[in-house]
Design a protein around this motif. Structure first.
Motif, short mmCIF file in Angstrom:
data_model
loop_
_atom_site.label_atom_id
_atom_site.label_comp_id
_atom_site.label_asym_id
_atom_site.label_seq_id
_atom_site.Cartn_x
_atom_site.Cartn_y
_atom_site.Cartn_z
N LEU A 132 -18.81 -3.09 4.61
CA LEU A 132 -17.90 -2.76 3.52
C LEU A 132 -16.48 -3.20 3.84
N MET A 133 -16.03 -2.91 5.07
CA MET A 133 -14.69 -3.33 5.47
C MET A 133 -14.57 -4.85 5.45
N LYS A 134 -15.61 -5.54 5.91
CA LYS A 134 -15.61 -7.00 5.94
C LYS A 134 -15.52 -7.58 4.52
N ILE A 135 -16.28 -7.01 3.58
CA ILE A 135 -16.26 -7.48 2.20
C ILE A 135 -14.89 -7.23 1.56
N LEU A 136 -14.35 -6.04 1.78
CA LEU A 136 -13.03 -5.72 1.23
C LEU A 136 -11.97 -6.67 1.77
N ARG A 137 -12.05 -6.94 3.07
CA ARG A 137 -11.08 -7.83 3.70
C ARG A 137 -11.15 -9.24 3.12
N LEU A 147 -5.37 -3.22 5.86
CA LEU A 147 -5.53 -2.64 4.53
C LEU A 147 -7.00 -2.38 4.22
N ALA A 148 -7.85 -3.32 4.60
CA ALA A 148 -9.29 -3.16 4.37
C ALA A 148 -9.84 -1.96 5.14
N GLN A 149 -9.37 -1.79 6.39
CA GLN A 149 -9.82 -0.65 7.19
C GLN A 149 -9.34 0.67 6.59
N ARG A 150 -8.08 0.70 6.15
CA ARG A 150 -7.54 1.94 5.58
C ARG A 150 -8.32 2.34 4.32
N VAL A 151 -8.62 1.37 3.46
CA VAL A 151 -9.34 1.68 2.22
C VAL A 151 -10.77 2.09 2.53
N SER A 152 -11.45 1.35 3.41
CA SER A 152 -12.86 1.65 3.71
C SER A 152 -13.00 3.01 4.40
N SER A 174 -10.10 16.72 11.58
CA SER A 174 -9.04 17.37 12.35
C SER A 174 -8.36 16.32 13.23
N ILE A 175 -7.94 16.75 14.42
CA ILE A 175 -7.21 15.86 15.34
C ILE A 175 -8.01 14.60 15.66
N GLY A 176 -9.31 14.79 15.94
CA GLY A 176 -10.15 13.65 16.29
C GLY A 176 -10.24 12.62 15.19
N THR A 177 -10.23 13.07 13.94
CA THR A 177 -10.27 12.15 12.80
C THR A 177 -9.02 11.29 12.76
N ALA A 178 -7.86 11.94 13.00
CA ALA A 178 -6.59 11.21 13.02
C ALA A 178 -6.55 10.20 14.16
N VAL A 179 -7.02 10.61 15.35
CA VAL A 179 -7.05 9.69 16.50
C VAL A 179 -7.96 8.51 16.21
N SER A 180 -9.12 8.79 15.63
CA SER A 180 -10.06 7.71 15.29
C SER A 180 -9.46 6.77 14.26
N PHE A 181 -8.85 7.33 13.22
CA PHE A 181 -8.28 6.54 12.13
C PHE A 181 -7.14 5.65 12.63
N LEU A 182 -6.29 6.19 13.50
CA LEU A 182 -5.09 5.47 13.94
C LEU A 182 -5.31 4.59 15.17
#
Length: 221
Positions: A132-137, A147-152, A174-182
């Protein structure tokens, strides 16, 4: 690929055990598993199948491939069930203390980053989430991977948050989600440098024949 699946599932299982937030897709699946009374792995398989269909729709009819979709779904199955296996093996494990929980959670996220580093370089199949991220990108964001990663990743976060708001119980975010996302992208880059995978290295097999002669077979991995 097998090492990647095992390590990825192990890292996700660790983040689930610490209850300090998981990677976005796992967090969404945790909320769905709570709603429908199924395992986390089963929820990941269902979500993966839905995203697989969405990927085909976004990709367009001309680019669809039944063989590719079959292999990608097999990856979804193996990954989902492997998380359930790890959680079963960890059922008696307890992580006490906030600092230790944070350390174990970050370690689990780093394991996921290491697994993704291996998985992207092996390049045999793509999990529908990554597809999905690859297609969006490529099709919608003109090569902008951030941007593709943030949206996906925003999609599962929205699903998890919506379920949490409706049920007044936020699970897995929680915290782990933020660490993973960033930080996941940085962890992948780190392991790209640390892990030297010679996947194109030539190897030689020496086959003994009669009278002491040998024949050498050359191939590539």
């Amino acid at each position: 690929m097998l090492v990647s699946v095992l390590l990825n599932a192990f890292g996700n299982a660790l983040t689930v055990k610490t209850a300090l937030g998981s990677a976005p897709w796992t967090a969404a699946s945790l909320n769905l598993s709570s709603v429908f009374g199924i395992t986390v792995g089963q929820a990941l398989i269902i979500v993966g199948f839905i995203v697989l269909i969405a990927d085909d729709f976004l990709r367009g009819r001309r680019s669809r491939s039944l063989l590719r979709d079959s292999f990608n779904f097999l990856y979804v199955l193996s990954f989902g069930y492997m998380i359930d296996v790890w959680l079963l093996l960890m059922r008696h494990m307890t992580v006490n203390g906030f600092i230790l929980r944070i350390a174990v959670c970050v370690f689990g996220i780093m394991c996921i980053g290491c697994a993704l580093s291996i998985y992207f370089r092996v390049n045999l199949v793509l999990h529908p989430f990554d597809d999905l991220m690859k297609i969006l990108r490529e099709k919608f964001f003109h090569g902008n991977v951030v941007l593709a990663q943030r949206v996906s990743l925003g999609i599962p976060l929205a699903v998890g948050l919506s379920i949490g708001l409706v049920r007044h119980q936020l699970i897995g975010i929680s915290i782990g989600t933020a660490v993973s996302f960033l930080c996941m992208g940085y962890f992948i880059l780190l392991f790209d440098k640390v892990l030297k995978l010679h996947l194109d290295r030539k190897w030689t097999i020496s086959l003994p024949l009669h009278h002491g002669h040998h024949v050498h077979a050359h191939s590539k991995v």
